[in-house]
Design an enzyme around this catalytic site. Structure first.
Site, mmCIF file in Angstrom:
data_model
loop_
_atom_site.group_PDB
_atom_site.id
_atom_site.type_symbol
_atom_site.label_atom_id
_atom_site.label_comp_id
_atom_site.label_asym_id
_atom_site.label_seq_id
_atom_site.Cartn_x
_atom_site.Cartn_y
_atom_site.Cartn_z
ATOM 1 N N GLU A 1 4.440 -7.036 -2.248
ATOM 2 C CA GLU A 1 4.776 -6.571 -0.897
ATOM 3 C C GLU A 1 5.267 -7.737 -0.034
ATOM 4 O O GLU A 1 6.269 -7.612 0.668
ATOM 5 C CB GLU A 1 3.551 -5.907 -0.269
ATOM 6 C CG GLU A 1 3.138 -4.638 -1.011
ATOM 7 C CD GLU A 1 2.559 -3.594 -0.108
ATOM 8 O OE1 GLU A 1 3.321 -2.701 0.310
ATOM 9 O OE2 GLU A 1 1.344 -3.654 0.175
ATOM 10 N N GLU B 1 -1.216 -0.379 -6.412
ATOM 11 C CA GLU B 1 -2.106 0.319 -5.494
ATOM 12 C C GLU B 1 -2.475 1.732 -5.952
ATOM 13 O O GLU B 1 -3.651 2.122 -5.882
ATOM 14 C CB GLU B 1 -1.474 0.366 -4.094
ATOM 15 C CG GLU B 1 -1.577 -0.932 -3.318
ATOM 16 C CD GLU B 1 -0.528 -1.965 -3.708
ATOM 17 O OE1 GLU B 1 -0.503 -3.043 -3.099
ATOM 18 O OE2 GLU B 1 0.276 -1.678 -4.632
#
Length: 267
Positions: free
Chosen positions: A121, A141
């Site tokens: 990210e 995730e």
């Protein structure tokens, strides 16, 4: 220069090098790391002597994202002595991870080893990306029942083809450096251990260019990304024309004619 116990800061010429420094847990994010990162971005923005930034990790790894073990144990990240900084600026962690902040200087990521979850990210907030051939990327995730809230559901499909973005987001599988390069997530694959060297090599090319021009070009690319072509071209003129009137632009032309390196003064 600042830095914390989990984030080291050094100058290499006109390049600021920020190194995530928690190798015993694959540079998992911590409060000291986030505070050090944010302070580093502020330093880069405010110091005109800095012309580029290299973001990398220590111990042969980049970043494995949030410290899930610490969160599972007591829900608290290491470095609670920095809690006051986060209380005073509740957005600090998002700015540190480049979700809510875009540095005005070019940022080059030098990736070795794991660059997953929050690491991937944060990578999306950088401008140029180099990885060692054994580097591993991925947004894990969903495999943990979590949401990649660091910006990936917005940014990733704007940076790589949507089919690849959705596969990465929805499967949570790992990606090799070769595959990450093929889908456009990174720009260079180099031998293991050489990512920082390659990043500094690219940084030197940037540092030798006119800093006002470099910063205006970067700003224009991001400002126009979501505009129509007509609006983008109009915006580009607003950014670009003033550069031609600078002393640096005249110095660049003189240096070319005289066959010598340019001496840019940010003027």
């Amino acid at each position: 220069m600042g830095g914390t116990e989990h984030l080291t800061v050094e100058r290499v010429g006109a390049t600021l090098v920020l190194t995530l420094n928690r190798p015993e847990v694959k540079n998992a994010l911590s409060l000291p790391m986030l505070v050090g990162l944010w302070d580093g971005w502020v330093e880069a923005d405010q110091d005109d002597a800095i012309r580029s930034v290299v973001l990398t990790g220590s111990g042969g790894t980049f970043c494995s994202g949030m410290d899930l073990k610490a969160l599972a144990d007591d829900g608290r990240l290491d470095g609670q002595q920095y809690r006051a900084r986060l209380t005073a600026d509740p957005d600090l962690h998002w700015k540190a991870m480049l979700r809510h902040h875009r540095p005005r200087k070019p940022v080059i990521a030098a990736v070795e080893g794991h660059c997953v979850a929050g690491g991937t990210e944060m990578l999306q907030g950088t401008d140029i990306r180099i990885a060692g051939e054994s580097a591993v990327f991925g947004l894990y995730e969903v495999r943990r029942g979590l949401f990649p809230i660091g910006g990936s559901t917005v940014r990733l499909a704007r940076q790589i083809p949507r089919t690849h973005a959705l596969e990465m987001l929805l499967t949570g599988r790992p990606y090799s450096a070769a595959e990450a390069e093929r889908i456009g997530l990174i720009g260079h694959v180099v031998p293991d251990g050489a990512a920082r060297e390659k990043a500094l090599e690219i940084a030197e090319l940037i540092n030798a260019s006119g800093p006002l021009a470099v910063e205006a070009v970067k700003a224009s690319v991001y400002e126009t990304a979501e505009l129509t072509e007509a609006a983008g071209l109009a915006s580009e003129l607003e950014r670009g024309w003033p550069i031609f009137a600078t002393s640096d632009a005249k110095e660049g032309a003189r240096a070319f004619a005289e066959k010598r390196p340019a001496d840019y003064r940010r003027a």
